[in-house]
Design an enzyme around this catalytic site. Sequence first.
Site, PDB file in Angstrom:
ATOM      1  N   ASP A 198     -26.065 -46.986  22.785  1.00 16.56           N
ATOM      2  CA  ASP A 198     -25.353 -46.271  23.849  1.00 16.56           C
ATOM      3  C   ASP A 198     -24.943 -48.297  24.469  1.00 16.56           C
ATOM      4  OD1 ASP A 198     -22.201 -47.132  25.536  1.00 16.56           O
ATOM      5  OD2 ASP A 198     -22.647 -44.593  26.168  1.00 16.56           O
ATOM      6  N   HIS A 200     -14.742 -42.852  26.126  1.00 18.42           N
ATOM      7  CA  HIS A 200     -16.356 -43.782  25.991  1.00 18.42           C
ATOM      8  C   HIS A 200     -15.608 -43.232  24.660  1.00 18.42           C
ATOM      9  CE1 HIS A 200     -19.351 -45.129  26.421  1.00 18.42           C
ATOM     10  NE2 HIS A 200     -20.476 -44.397  26.836  1.00 18.42           N
ATOM     11  N   CYS A 244     -16.656 -50.555  26.540  1.00 15.31           N
ATOM     12  CA  CYS A 244     -17.406 -49.716  25.979  1.00 15.31           C
ATOM     13  C   CYS A 244     -16.962 -50.013  23.857  1.00 15.31           C
ATOM     14  CB  CYS A 244     -17.106 -48.149  26.101  1.00 15.31           C
ATOM     15  SG  CYS A 244     -15.805 -47.075  25.873  1.00 15.31           S
TER      16      CYS A 244
END
Length: 261
Positions: free
Chosen positions: A124, A108, A70
């Site tokens: 995302d 994250h 991420c």
Amino acid sequence: MNPAQTDAYLHRLGLARPPAPTADALRELQLHHLRTVPFENLSVHLGEEIVLDENRLLDKVVGAHRGGFCYELNGAFGALLTTLGFEVTPLAARVHGDEGRLGIPYDHLALRVGTADGSVWLADVGFGKHSHHPLAFAERGAQPDPGGTFTLVEVGPDLDVVHDGTPQYRLELRPRELADFVAGAWWHSTSPASHFTQSLVCSRLLEDGGRITLSGRTLTETNEEGARDVRELTTDDEVLEVYRDRFGIELGSVPEVRKRG
């Protein structure tokens, strides 16, 4: 990002430079990113240093045709969006784990993105199986998506991102910087307790809405209806061929999970 880096990034995604930073352009950019740039943790097991610096991320994602987890994927994507004129704010989240336990701080990295038409979105490209399209940041009702139904639920000052009724991560609304996530990236890439150090994964969205995932030597292809085809790759050549032909990643040897204390 300089113009050459921007053009190279867009070329990898198979897109032309959008004429304006609109919601439609953001949607197209996220979808193509998910289809093209894999979610992968190979660096953790190849002994490669993970550096949260814009140029280093671009060298990896654009120059080396790799993916990442991420911090890398959303870090690089955020740099691209900023260059294209979007208003980008990194946000920190803690991932919901077993029995609803929340993960570490800076677990994250996700992106709040403002567009020229005044809309604000949660983008995302770094959470593996997630929404195909950006989610409307101010919407609190159900948001249908090709990846399922998503809802942003207020939990005190934070937001839970819920996928098909299951909370995925708890998003903090305070603006962050990429450098804030260095400790989280270090923990996930070194701690024996991190799931990224315990297994290998390389996964991307398919054009038909399905997904292809290589976990070690297990290749799983899932179609948009959820039917799965799973097979074990028996030779190193097969594994390297899948990395090359299905994920665009050229490797000299097959990654193996590194033993840690």
